[in-house]
Design a protein around this motif. Structure first.
Motif, PDB file in Angstrom:
ATOM      1  N   LYS A   4       0.825  -1.198   0.000  1.00 61.04           N
ATOM      2  CA  LYS A   4       0.000   0.000   0.000  1.00 61.04           C
ATOM      3  C   LYS A   4       0.867   1.260   0.000  1.00 61.04           C
ATOM      4  O   LYS A   4       0.365   2.360   0.011  1.00 61.04           O
ATOM      5  CB  LYS A   4      -0.932  -0.014   1.210  1.00 61.04           C
ATOM      6  CG  LYS A   4      -1.834  -1.224   1.167  1.00 61.04           C
ATOM      7  CD  LYS A   4      -2.705  -1.298   2.375  1.00 61.04           C
ATOM      8  CE  LYS A   4      -3.355  -2.679   2.373  1.00 61.04           C
ATOM      9  NZ  LYS A   4      -4.479  -2.842   3.132  1.00 61.04           N
ATOM     10  N   PRO A  11      -5.329   3.947  -1.361  1.00 61.82           N
ATOM     11  CA  PRO A  11      -6.748   3.959  -1.000  1.00 61.82           C
ATOM     12  C   PRO A  11      -7.316   5.371  -1.134  1.00 61.82           C
ATOM     13  O   PRO A  11      -6.591   6.313  -1.465  1.00 61.82           O
ATOM     14  CB  PRO A  11      -6.727   3.503   0.464  1.00 61.82           C
ATOM     15  CG  PRO A  11      -5.403   3.924   0.974  1.00 61.82           C
ATOM     16  CD  PRO A  11      -4.455   3.923  -0.194  1.00 61.82           C
ATOM     17  N   LYS A  12      -8.584   5.489  -0.872  1.00 70.95           N
ATOM     18  CA  LYS A  12      -9.267   6.786  -0.802  1.00 70.95           C
ATOM     19  C   LYS A  12      -9.079   7.657  -2.041  1.00 70.95           C
ATOM     20  O   LYS A  12      -8.839   8.867  -1.930  1.00 70.95           O
ATOM     21  CB  LYS A  12      -8.808   7.557   0.435  1.00 70.95           C
ATOM     22  CG  LYS A  12      -9.137   6.815   1.713  1.00 70.95           C
ATOM     23  CD  LYS A  12      -8.967   7.687   2.894  1.00 70.95           C
ATOM     24  CE  LYS A  12      -9.401   6.903   4.107  1.00 70.95           C
ATOM     25  NZ  LYS A  12      -9.417   7.358   5.317  1.00 70.95           N
ATOM     26  N   ARG A  13      -9.140   7.059  -3.199  1.00 73.15           N
ATOM     27  CA  ARG A  13      -9.082   7.881  -4.409  1.00 73.15           C
ATOM     28  C   ARG A  13     -10.377   8.665  -4.571  1.00 73.15           C
ATOM     29  O   ARG A  13     -10.416   9.704  -5.210  1.00 73.15           O
ATOM     30  CB  ARG A  13      -8.859   7.007  -5.644  1.00 73.15           C
ATOM     31  CG  ARG A  13      -7.484   6.400  -5.695  1.00 73.15           C
ATOM     32  CD  ARG A  13      -7.063   6.111  -7.121  1.00 73.15           C
ATOM     33  NE  ARG A  13      -5.738   5.520  -7.128  1.00 73.15           N
ATOM     34  CZ  ARG A  13      -4.620   6.203  -7.049  1.00 73.15           C
ATOM     35  NH1 ARG A  13      -4.649   7.522  -6.953  1.00 73.15           N
ATOM     36  NH2 ARG A  13      -3.470   5.586  -7.036  1.00 73.15           N
ATOM     37  N   SER A  15     -14.234   9.825  -2.450  1.00 79.55           N
ATOM     38  CA  SER A  15     -14.839   9.991  -1.123  1.00 79.55           C
ATOM     39  C   SER A  15     -15.790   8.821  -0.854  1.00 79.55           C
ATOM     40  O   SER A  15     -16.230   8.136  -1.793  1.00 79.55           O
ATOM     41  CB  SER A  15     -15.623  11.297  -1.069  1.00 79.55           C
ATOM     42  OG  SER A  15     -16.748  11.180  -1.914  1.00 79.55           O
ATOM     43  N   ASP A  16     -16.157   8.641   0.404  1.00 83.88           N
ATOM     44  CA  ASP A  16     -17.110   7.578   0.751  1.00 83.88           C
ATOM     45  C   ASP A  16     -18.427   7.769   0.007  1.00 83.88           C
ATOM     46  O   ASP A  16     -19.042   6.808  -0.447  1.00 83.88           O
ATOM     47  CB  ASP A  16     -17.367   7.563   2.265  1.00 83.88           C
ATOM     48  CG  ASP A  16     -16.171   6.981   3.018  1.00 83.88           C
ATOM     49  OD1 ASP A  16     -15.404   6.225   2.388  1.00 83.88           O
ATOM     50  OD2 ASP A  16     -16.008   7.299   4.206  1.00 83.88           O
ATOM     51  N   GLU A  18     -18.902   9.189  -2.906  1.00 78.95           N
ATOM     52  CA  GLU A  18     -18.758   8.815  -4.325  1.00 78.95           C
ATOM     53  C   GLU A  18     -18.754   7.281  -4.472  1.00 78.95           C
ATOM     54  O   GLU A  18     -19.386   6.730  -5.374  1.00 78.95           O
ATOM     55  CB  GLU A  18     -17.447   9.387  -4.888  1.00 78.95           C
ATOM     56  CG  GLU A  18     -17.527  10.863  -5.176  1.00 78.95           C
ATOM     57  CD  GLU A  18     -16.163  11.470  -5.473  1.00 78.95           C
ATOM     58  OE1 GLU A  18     -16.043  12.172  -6.475  1.00 78.95           O
ATOM     59  OE2 GLU A  18     -15.208  11.233  -4.686  1.00 78.95           O
ATOM     60  N   ILE A  19     -18.047   6.622  -3.560  1.00 74.08           N
ATOM     61  CA  ILE A  19     -17.975   5.145  -3.627  1.00 74.08           C
ATOM     62  C   ILE A  19     -19.379   4.572  -3.431  1.00 74.08           C
ATOM     63  O   ILE A  19     -19.788   3.664  -4.141  1.00 74.08           O
ATOM     64  CB  ILE A  19     -17.024   4.587  -2.538  1.00 74.08           C
ATOM     65  CG1 ILE A  19     -15.615   5.113  -2.758  1.00 74.08           C
ATOM     66  CG2 ILE A  19     -17.092   3.067  -2.456  1.00 74.08           C
ATOM     67  CD1 ILE A  19     -14.653   4.227  -3.448  1.00 74.08           C
ATOM     68  N   LYS A 268     -15.050  -0.930   4.562  1.00 78.05           N
ATOM     69  CA  LYS A 268     -15.114   0.376   3.890  1.00 78.05           C
ATOM     70  C   LYS A 268     -14.389   0.232   2.560  1.00 78.05           C
ATOM     71  O   LYS A 268     -13.161   0.085   2.540  1.00 78.05           O
ATOM     72  CB  LYS A 268     -14.387   1.410   4.748  1.00 78.05           C
ATOM     73  CG  LYS A 268     -15.302   2.314   5.482  1.00 78.05           C
ATOM     74  CD  LYS A 268     -14.527   3.431   6.128  1.00 78.05           C
ATOM     75  CE  LYS A 268     -15.493   4.587   6.364  1.00 78.05           C
ATOM     76  NZ  LYS A 268     -14.834   5.797   6.673  1.00 78.05           N
ATOM     77  N   SER A 270     -13.703   2.382   0.411  1.00 76.91           N
ATOM     78  CA  SER A 270     -12.778   3.478   0.102  1.00 76.91           C
ATOM     79  C   SER A 270     -11.377   3.208   0.639  1.00 76.91           C
ATOM     80  O   SER A 270     -10.405   3.807   0.205  1.00 76.91           O
ATOM     81  CB  SER A 270     -13.312   4.788   0.675  1.00 76.91           C
ATOM     82  OG  SER A 270     -13.466   4.661   2.077  1.00 76.91           O
ATOM     83  N   GLU A 271     -11.235   2.291   1.597  1.00 78.35           N
ATOM     84  CA  GLU A 271      -9.924   1.972   2.175  1.00 78.35           C
ATOM     85  C   GLU A 271      -9.119   1.029   1.280  1.00 78.35           C
ATOM     86  O   GLU A 271      -7.952   0.761   1.539  1.00 78.35           O
ATOM     87  CB  GLU A 271     -10.082   1.286   3.550  1.00 78.35           C
ATOM     88  CG  GLU A 271     -10.826   2.098   4.598  1.00 78.35           C
ATOM     89  CD  GLU A 271     -10.000   3.263   5.113  1.00 78.35           C
ATOM     90  OE1 GLU A 271      -8.785   3.276   4.855  1.00 78.35           O
ATOM     91  OE2 GLU A 271     -10.595   4.174   5.729  1.00 78.35           O
ATOM     92  N   LEU A 297     -13.733   2.413  -8.068  1.00 75.93           N
ATOM     93  CA  LEU A 297     -12.984   2.746  -6.846  1.00 75.93           C
ATOM     94  C   LEU A 297     -12.095   3.967  -7.072  1.00 75.93           C
ATOM     95  O   LEU A 297     -11.459   4.455  -6.152  1.00 75.93           O
ATOM     96  CB  LEU A 297     -12.112   1.568  -6.414  1.00 75.93           C
ATOM     97  CG  LEU A 297     -12.815   0.385  -5.746  1.00 75.93           C
ATOM     98  CD1 LEU A 297     -11.849  -0.774  -5.574  1.00 75.93           C
ATOM     99  CD2 LEU A 297     -13.401   0.774  -4.383  1.00 75.93           C
TER     100      LEU A 297
END
Ligand SMILES: Cc1cc2nc3c(=O)[nH]c(=O)nc-3n(C[C@H](O)[C@H](O)[C@H](O)COP(=O)(O)OP(=O)(O)OC[C@H]3O[C@@H](n4cnc5c(N)ncnc54)[C@H](O)[C@@H]3O)c2cc1C
Ligand code: SF4
Length: 450
Positions: A4, A11-13, A15-16, A18-19, A268, A270-271, A297
């Protein structure tokens, strides 16, 4: 994916929020007025071609008729008595090449009755209410071991339990459901539907589930044959085919099925780390699913590379169109030639262009191109990992790397049946696995009552 720390795999490309929107229900359900209008479009054909095209033989005009008369319970029973995973199949079946392709409205107007959505309308109501539609026959005193917890195994277990037998499901994973739980694209089965459906199936009673136990590690087939009156094998295909290039064990080359499984189980999404430039090798459903999910993602560029032409792709035209509409670039007639490396990480692949002659033989043209990537997903098919299954392959007939079975899904051993992805000649679809489990369950019942 493990590394990672790479800047280009992060991760987190998105927002939650948007995901959440990207992974919403792919085909939202019909409400009652919509379902009634859709049901009215059915001609209730005699010798309905849609039913013939359904691998589980659901009486499609029959269940649609019951929707019209608001008999949802009867409609769901018509579906579930043939296909106990009618809810999942309503979400994941490639209906465009099965029932809806055969629908006469497709032939006449290119607008089939939306059978999948109607099936979902009828079955969702039952899962929600948890209404039990089936009754177990009196206890037969017979015991059956079912290896695996996927669609084939759960379908077989349910049929056997209905017929009065005691079933023990022996499943390697932490949860039942198989690829319904760990493999199907997240936007096809939202809100933990796979678990809810499995729970409904098991609620029939008479089925004991033991998770985290494996054939080949915790027990062998001979032991099960000694302990139970019959055995069903539905262990799927645990391995993926390798790309077959030199040095293909470097960082950044990822098993697509494993990544999807991480995604499906993530608390999650987004992670989850995702590459900026993602390259997928393959042309089937897995390739489409990993590509579209990477894009959703937040990957910037996602390319699927396939070595043959559009028509040879395992994914249907509908799925290819869906991937392209989702922003995935599909490049065909490209065969991977060599990995491009940055230290011990993949940085891309050099491809050779291919051509197919009149006899269907594939060859390279000699011309090459390179596609850059931070991550390369292997999605070129799965295989059974026989080495992990003890001596199973030594005592069963194996055809083309999978278990050979007859029309009733009986193997070469008199008390062992098999179904789903691990058998030869299957279609590698959820619905076919369910049908295999059902047919095997009925044949096991005949055997036990002899
Ligand atoms: C990424 C992906 C996406 C897919 N999308 C679709 C789709 O949209 N629509 C569709 O129709 N089909 C789809 N498929 C195909 C479909 O999921 C499979 O055909 C179906 O799940 C096969 O069911 P199964 O029961 O044979 O095997 P699986 O679902 O693979 O289940 C196998 C079960 O056996 C267990 N097991 C494995 N080894 C052992 C062991 N040694 N001992 C005990 N238990 C063991 C596993 O834990 C698992 O529970 C997809 C497949 C993949 C890989
Ligand atoms: S083929 Fe189409 S119109 Fe005919 S019964 Fe099936 S769903 Fe109805």
């Amino acid at each position: 994916m493990t590394d990672k720390s790479q800047a280009d795999i992060a991760p987190k490309r998105l927002s939650d929020a948007e995901i959440e929107s990207n992974f919403g229900d792919m085909n939202p359900p019909l409400d009652r007025p919509e379902a009634l209008v859709e049901a009215d479009r059915c001609y209730f054909c005699f010798d309905a071609p849609c039913t013939t095209a359904c691998p589980t033989g659901i009486d499609i005009p029959g269940f649609i008729q019951k929707i019209r008369s608001d008999n949802i319970k009867g409609s769901a029973h018509t579906i579930l008595r043939e296909n106990i995973m009618g809810g999942m199949c309503a979400r994941v079946c490639p209906t465009e090449v099965l029932c809806e392709e055969a629908c006469v409205r497709e032939t006449l107007e290119e607008k089939p009755v939306r059978i999948g959505l109607l099936q979902r309308y009828a079955t969702d109501a039952i899962y929600k209410s948890k209404l039990q539609l089936f009754e177990r026959q009196p206890d037969s005193g017979k015991r059956v071991a079912v290896v695996g917890g996927g669609p084939a195994s759960l379908s077989c277990a349910h049929r056997l339990a209905c017929l009065g037998h005691q079933v023990t499901v022996l499943n390697a994973a932490e949860k039942v459901g198989g690829l319904n739980e760990y493999g199907i694209a997240a936007y096809k089965t939202i809100d933990n539907f796979a678990a809810a459906e499995a729970e409904y199936i098991l609620s029939i009673g008479g089925i004991e589930v033991r998770n985290n136990v494996s054939l080949g590690t915790d027990f062998i087939l001979e032991e099960l044959r000694g302990e139970y009156d019959a055995v069903f094998l539905g262990f799927g295909m645990g391995g993926v085919n390798e790309l077959g290039m030199e040095n293909d064990q470097v960082d950044g080359i990822v098993d697509a099925v494993e990544y999807i499984s991480e995604l499906r189980q993530a608390d999650k999404m987004s992670e989850l780390p995702v590459g900026r430039k993602v390259l997928v090798i393959g042309g089937g459903m897995t390739a489409i699913d990993v590509a579209v999910q990477s894009k959703r993602l937040g990957a910037e560029e996602v390319t699927i590379a396939y070595r043959r032409g559009q028509e040879q792709m395992g994914a249907s035209q509908h799925e290819q169109d869906f991937a392209q509409k989702s922003g995935v670039n599909i490049r065909r007639h490209l065969a991977p030639k060599q990995l491009l490396l940055d230290g011990n990480r993949v940085s891309g692949i050099e491809f050779e262009y291919t051509k197919v002659d009149a006899a269907g033989k594939l060859s390279g043209t000699g011309d090459t191109c390179a596609v850059e990537s931070d991550v390369v997903f292997k999605a070129i098919g799965q295989k059974v990992l026989w080495d992990d299954l003890g001596n199973t392959a030594d005592i069963l007939d194996i055809e083309n790397g999978r278990i050979g079975v007859d029309v009733n899904r009986k193997t070469s051993l008199p008390d062992v049946w098999a179904g789903g992805d691990c058998i030869s000649g299957g279609e590698d679809l959820t619905v076919s696995a369910v049908q295999d489990g059902k047919l095997a369950g009925m044949d096991i019942d005949r055997f036990l009552r002899q």
